[in-house]
Scaffold this motif. Sequence first.
Motif, mmCIF file in Angstrom:
data_model
loop_
_atom_site.group_PDB
_atom_site.id
_atom_site.type_symbol
_atom_site.label_atom_id
_atom_site.label_comp_id
_atom_site.label_asym_id
_atom_site.label_seq_id
_atom_site.Cartn_x
_atom_site.Cartn_y
_atom_site.Cartn_z
ATOM 1 N N UNK A 9 5.861 5.624 -1.199
ATOM 2 C CA UNK A 9 4.737 6.344 -1.809
ATOM 3 C C UNK A 9 5.111 7.797 -2.121
ATOM 4 N N UNK A 10 5.835 8.453 -1.185
ATOM 5 C CA UNK A 10 6.156 9.871 -1.395
ATOM 6 C C UNK A 10 7.226 10.092 -2.462
ATOM 7 N N UNK A 11 7.871 9.006 -2.936
ATOM 8 C CA UNK A 11 8.943 9.150 -3.928
ATOM 9 C C UNK A 11 8.531 8.695 -5.330
ATOM 10 N N UNK A 12 7.230 8.374 -5.518
ATOM 11 C CA UNK A 12 6.791 7.869 -6.819
ATOM 12 C C UNK A 12 6.747 8.990 -7.855
ATOM 13 N N UNK A 13 6.158 10.122 -7.492
ATOM 14 C CA UNK A 13 6.084 11.241 -8.435
ATOM 15 C C UNK A 13 6.190 12.556 -7.675
ATOM 16 N N UNK A 14 6.367 13.630 -8.439
ATOM 17 C CA UNK A 14 6.652 14.923 -7.814
ATOM 18 C C UNK A 14 5.388 15.676 -7.407
ATOM 19 N N UNK B 15 0.812 -1.218 0.000
ATOM 20 C CA UNK B 15 0.000 0.000 0.000
ATOM 21 C C UNK B 15 0.845 1.268 0.000
ATOM 22 N N UNK B 16 1.973 1.261 0.722
ATOM 23 C CA UNK B 16 2.756 2.494 0.861
ATOM 24 C C UNK B 16 4.124 2.444 0.203
ATOM 25 N N UNK B 17 4.491 1.292 -0.340
ATOM 26 C CA UNK B 17 5.806 1.208 -0.991
ATOM 27 C C UNK B 17 5.876 -0.014 -1.898
ATOM 28 N N UNK B 18 6.866 0.008 -2.780
ATOM 29 C CA UNK B 18 7.130 -1.141 -3.643
ATOM 30 C C UNK B 18 8.590 -1.525 -3.444
ATOM 31 N N UNK B 19 8.871 -2.829 -3.482
ATOM 32 C CA UNK B 19 10.274 -3.230 -3.404
ATOM 33 C C UNK B 19 10.708 -3.778 -4.757
ATOM 34 N N UNK B 20 11.999 -3.647 -5.035
ATOM 35 C CA UNK B 20 12.529 -4.029 -6.342
ATOM 36 C C UNK B 20 13.946 -4.544 -6.191
ATOM 37 N N UNK B 21 14.345 -5.419 -7.101
ATOM 38 C CA UNK B 21 15.733 -5.884 -7.153
ATOM 39 C C UNK B 21 16.472 -5.016 -8.158
ATOM 40 N N UNK B 22 17.562 -4.385 -7.710
ATOM 41 C CA UNK B 22 18.352 -3.534 -8.602
ATOM 42 C C UNK B 22 19.179 -4.431 -9.521
ATOM 43 N N UNK B 23 19.069 -4.209 -10.835
ATOM 44 C CA UNK B 23 19.775 -5.056 -11.807
ATOM 45 C C UNK B 23 20.967 -4.347 -12.442
#
Length: 200
Positions: A114-119, A89-97
């Motif tokens: 969530x606060x870093x998705x868009x400006x 709900x508030x964040x997504x996790x990802x593997x850096x490639x």
Amino acid sequence: MQEREEAEELVTPGEVLGKGSQLKAGRGAYFLPQNGTVYASLTGRRSLIPPSPLSSDQRPTVEVTGHSAHGAIPEPGSIVIARVTKVMARMASADIMCVGPKSVREKFTGIIRQQDVRATEIDKVDMHSSFRPGDIVRALVLSLGDARAYFLSTAKNELGVVSAESAAGATMVPMSWTEMQCPLTGQIEQRKVAKVGGQA
């Protein structure tokens, strides 16, 4: 150079190496001005390099040397390509490639909050309509967060989803900065799309 050998110990990303007032950050380390602390940016052996007797700065340099051949290391300010693994709900996790054009050799985890998705309209960001597991995103490394994960941002126009697979298994085509379309079914899905040249 035996003093360098004696100081060696294994450290992991995010581990505190010391205070910036006593140490300089060398390869595999970075300095965070907010708290004046030097951290490790990769897994490897910590070593201290004594200052040159001629140098006015008499702090030793701390370096972390990777135990495997050096792959690329995410650093605050670098652009990375990452695969989304989980969306909450508030964040997504990802593997850096990749960091820039270079692929990584170790596992680095990124977190897009969530606060870093868009400006703009940050409070209206819906994580599930911005990213899906399996999406490939271009993101900016903000900082090394907690739990050995890097905080990533997709807030600039050129950052966001660069490649996504539709429910039908096709690579989707960006339609706008919020939508991608499946070429097989014509289905439109919501995403935080990275701006590509010529796109509205």
